[in-house]
Design an enzyme around this catalytic site. Structure first.
Site, mmCIF file in Angstrom:
data_model
loop_
_atom_site.group_PDB
_atom_site.id
_atom_site.type_symbol
_atom_site.label_atom_id
_atom_site.label_comp_id
_atom_site.label_asym_id
_atom_site.label_seq_id
_atom_site.Cartn_x
_atom_site.Cartn_y
_atom_site.Cartn_z
ATOM 1 N N GLY A 165 32.016 43.980 45.658
ATOM 2 C CA GLY A 165 31.787 45.022 44.668
ATOM 3 C C GLY A 165 31.183 44.464 43.408
ATOM 4 O O GLY A 165 31.237 43.267 43.143
ATOM 5 N N GLY A 186 31.374 43.017 35.872
ATOM 6 C CA GLY A 186 31.099 41.787 36.588
ATOM 7 C C GLY A 186 30.991 42.021 38.081
ATOM 8 O O GLY A 186 30.959 43.161 38.560
ATOM 9 N N LYS A 233 37.005 38.315 40.277
ATOM 10 C CA LYS A 233 35.975 38.990 39.482
ATOM 11 C C LYS A 233 35.366 38.024 38.485
ATOM 12 O O LYS A 233 36.050 37.460 37.637
ATOM 13 C CB LYS A 233 36.568 40.192 38.755
ATOM 14 N N ASP A 245 37.825 52.854 30.721
ATOM 15 C CA ASP A 245 36.818 53.063 31.776
ATOM 16 C C ASP A 245 37.497 53.531 33.064
ATOM 17 O O ASP A 245 37.314 52.945 34.127
ATOM 18 C CB ASP A 245 36.028 51.775 32.021
#
Length: 798
Positions: free
Chosen positions: A519, A524, A540, A632
């Protein structure tokens, strides 16, 4: 030795002198410290207020253990001083070679044999002085401007004094014990909904307990509409807070000395000084057993006027530490055996508040019992009749905190090995008395001894230095240019943190050189990896670089301590060179975004996901010691495990990326994803937890309708939402103006790919909650804890 190096020899003493602040000894008792002066621990230098009521300086709090503090000058009747402020409560200093200095540049610095323990981070070119006022406030004053550059009132520890403001930027933390003044488990603070609260927080759990968490603000007599967030105790004994909470002490009106303290047992009390003794003139909680964590895990709290509070270990458990109640009890058996090896004992009128893993209505006793037997992590269950709703409720628990006897029909059934269950005697209390004999702290450090004759030793060593200067310069040059900066600090931080710090080489091996990308987003790129202990993890790699490894760890520390079943668990991090990497648990079913619109989710799953996400966000907003906003919330940041239980991810990135934040309500730049962002971002309004509430509402609407909040991200060209937007489209379809909608109306907006049966009340409730969350006015939106309550009880009044 080369002659061209000779002129540089005379620069070395100047270099050392320029790096060291010039200090001078003050008199042993004064109320002012001037620039370039210090208070020394050996010389017992003090600052005393003009009215002689308060003293500031080094005070011994253990064996060779000192803190720089402010205290009442007179000893109490028990022979002890009463502290009102400490600079270094969590890192005490040695009784030798420690000093508190006012540097020429305006910094207040506390050092222990040259090592900085604490500093004020203040600088000024104006003339300065440090003064202890009659109020007990230690202030750093700019003489030309007559203003305070720094003051102790802005950084309280566990006490506020009369007329000392308590604001949104301050908080109180209780002490660890009567003899250990380091930070304890209780915090008094203004929450982001403007309400002043008490929270219990240790390494395992966190929970708000005052005002009562099951009450909405107005039921507790509080208001959330005054965002000034300020409170104070006046000189007459009246306390008033901007959330409408107020009280008068029992001795209101008298000209007496008072202090408000968050005590080590988690209770707020106002003390009045009467004849060298402190008398309680008000307290927040009269039934102390209702304070969360008061007896630690796996224990029961009882209270009587004769014997006071008593902590009791249950059958099958023993005390962890008799000198510290907060450690609680630990089982004398393990829970890994087969369910056939366990039985339950009934604990009448006993409740363990919170930490329910299963909440089932209309459940039979056997169904509740089997739910606990089938869960190896389940330690007990509560089975009670709800007379208001006329049905039985089942709660299974994996953590046994906040246990107390209540005069109600609450019953808890404790899971024990059959041998312990058969030997259970309800009349025998396995209580453990508090033994403080081993709780005194001691500091043992070894230091180089100071020279007895400074001038002679200086000349001797200077002569030697001249003889070997070329070698010395070479060594200094080598270490300055070759040694990695911050190596010592990094080693210290790696020990101090509770979770793992990885090297970049370890990250490379775990990801097979970043081979398997799973992903990517604005924050990032995420890779799949495997740790040496065979744990599969998500790794990540952050795009945005954080300046400084210590600064990155300072932000990662609180994130690593966050623990909730609906939040991604962070295993560790990497801060090496320019690399900033997070390591967290791997989720088998990917993100919610990957599962929407692919016939993978049915209605029960959707409701489970909506409820779980709400619980995770409520924990971040209201139960963490640190103020955490996600900023977010979107389907890509909601991950699903093998059973499709949701976990919110990337909840720490807003904190990591906001290095320009100056206060909680202001951010240096807009964060979030278009379509999910609250209007506050666009109109540059104060940012509160309500921005996450708005984004959560948009996610729920997307789950229900199958439509993206943005036209250009619709999953099907034939299903694009019109230009009015998703929220307006839903409200029009439901004829909101009429105040009601039918099943047909709901089916018209429901994603046709949604599988499974759904309950009419549940669907209406979920839609109603989602639409409340996306109100334009942030004050009209509920908090996330209110969202959780509305989802769990569709019949409650919204």
């Amino acid at each position: 030795m080369h002659l061209q190096y000779l002129p540089f020899l005379f620069l070395i003493p100047l270099i050392f002198l320029s790096c060291s602040p010039l200090v001078a000894t003050t008199s042993s008792s004064s109320n002012i410290l001037t620039q370039g002066s210090s208070l020394f621990v050996e010389k017992q230098n003090h600052l005393v207020s003009p009215n002689r009521l308060f003293t500031a300086g080094f005070h011994r709090i253990g064996r060779n253990v000192y803190t720089f503090a402010i205290w009442y000058s007179n000893t109490m009747s028990d022979g002890n001083h009463t502290f009102v402020w400490m600079a270094n409560r969590d890192e005490p200093v040695n009784g030798k070679r420690s000093k508190f200095s006012l540097w020429k540049d305006g910094n207040l610095v506390l050092t222990d044999a040259g090592r900085r323990i604490w500093m004020s981070d203040t600088k000024s070119s104006s003339p300065l002085q440090l003064q202890l006022l009659n109020s007990g406030n230690l202030v750093l004053t700019e003489l030309n401007k007559k203003t305070y550059l720094w003051q102790s009132f802005s950084f309280p520890t566990d006490t506020i004094l009369q007329n000392q403001p308590f604001t949104k930027d301050t908080f109180l933390i209780s002490s660890r014990s009567l003899t250990n003044f380091s930070s304890g488990f209780y915090k008094l603070f203004f929450d982001d909904d403007n309400v002043i609260r008490l929270v219990f927080h240790n390494d395992e759990v966190a929970s708000v307990y005052w005002p009562s968490p099951w009450l909405v603000s107005w039921q507790a007599g509080r208001t959330t509409y005054n965002n000034s967030r300020i409170a104070s105790l006046d000189s007459k004994g009246y306390f008033m807070s901007s959330d409408n909470f107020g009280f008068s002490t029992s001795d209101y009106g008298s000209a007496l000395q008072r202090r408000l303290t968050l005590d080590l047992d988690g209770n707020i009390r106002v003390y009045t000084l009467i004849k060298r003794s402190w008398v309680v003139s008000w307290q927040a909680i009269s039934i102390t057993c209702t304070i969360h964590g008061i007896c630690g895990p796996n224990s029961l709290c009882t209270y009587s006027s004769d014997s006071g509070r008593r902590c009791t270990c249950m059958q099958g458990y023993k005390a962890k530490n008799n000198s510290d109640w907060s450690m609680g009890c630990e089982p004398t058996f393990d829970f890994s055996k087969h369910r056939e090896n366990y039985e339950f004992v009934k604990l009448p009128s006993v409740e363990f508040y919170g930490f329910d893993t299963v909440f089932t209505r209309n459940s039979t006793f056997n169904e509740c019992k089997n739910a606990c037997l089938n869960d190896s992590n389940c330690k007990a269950f509560q089975y009670n009749f709800n007379k208001d709703s006329n049905f039985f409720i089942c709660y299974t628990k994996t953590l046994l905190y906040n246990g107390l006897y209540k005069g109600t029909r609450l019953n808890t059934y404790l899971k024990l090995p059959k041998a312990d269950a058969l030997s259970y005697d309800q009349k025998v209390a396995n209580d453990f008395p508090l033994d403080c004999s081993n709780s005194t702290i001691e500091l043992t450090r070894s230091y180089e001894k100071k020279t007895t004759n400074g001038s002679l030793k200086f000349m001797l060593w200077f002569s030697i230095a001249l003889g070997v200067i070329e070698t010395t310069c070479f060594i200094l040059f080598y270490y300055i240019t070759k040694q990695p900066s911050g190596a010592t600090t990094q080693s210290y931080l790696a020990i101090a943190t509770g979770f793992r710090r990885f090297t970049y080489d370890e990250i490379m091996k775990a990801t097979h050189k970043f081979k398997d990308e799973i992903g990517r987003g604005g924050g990032g790129i995420v890779y799949k990896g495997t740790l040496p202990d065979h744990r599969v993890v998500a790794i990540k790699v952050l795009h945005e670089a954080i300046q400084g490894e210590d600064e990155f760890f300072a932000e990662m520390g609180p994130i690593g301590r966050i623990n909730h079943k609906n939040l991604i668990e962070t295993y560790g991090y990497c801060a090496e060179g320019k690399h900033r990497i997070l390591v967290y648990e791997y989720m088998e079913n990917g993100s919610l975004a990957e599962n929407l619109g692919y016939d993978k989710l049915d209605w029960p799953m959707m409701l489970q996901i909506a409820t779980g996400v709400a619980k995770g966000l409520a924990y971040l907003h209201e139960e963490c010691l640190e103020w955490v906003l996600h900023c977010d919330v979107k389907p890509h940041n909601i991950l699903l495990d093998v059973d499709y239980n949701p976990k919110v991810a990337d909840f720490g990135l807003s904190k990591l990326f906001h290095q320009g934040v100056t206060e909680n309500s202001k951010f240096s730049k807009i964060r979030g994803t278009r379509g999910y962002m609250a209007p506050e971002w666009v109109f540059n309004l104060p940012i509160t937890s309500k921005v996450d509430v708005y984004s959560y509402g948009m996610v729920v609407l997307e789950m229900i309708t199958g439509r993206s909040p943005t036209n250009d991200q619709a999953r099907d060209d034939n299903e694009r939402v019109d230009k009015k937007g998703l929220v307006s489209w839903v409200r029009e379809k439901l004829h909101e103006a009429s105040g009601s909608f039918t099943v047909t109306d709901f089916l018209e907006i429901l994603d046709p790919r949604m599988r499974g049966e759904f309950d009419t009340d549940e669907k209406k409730n979920l839609l109603k909650v989602a639409l409340q969350c996306v109100e334009e006015d942030k004050d009209a939106r509920p908090t996330m804890s209110e969202v959780v309550k509305m989802l769990l009880d569709p019949n409650m009044d919204n």
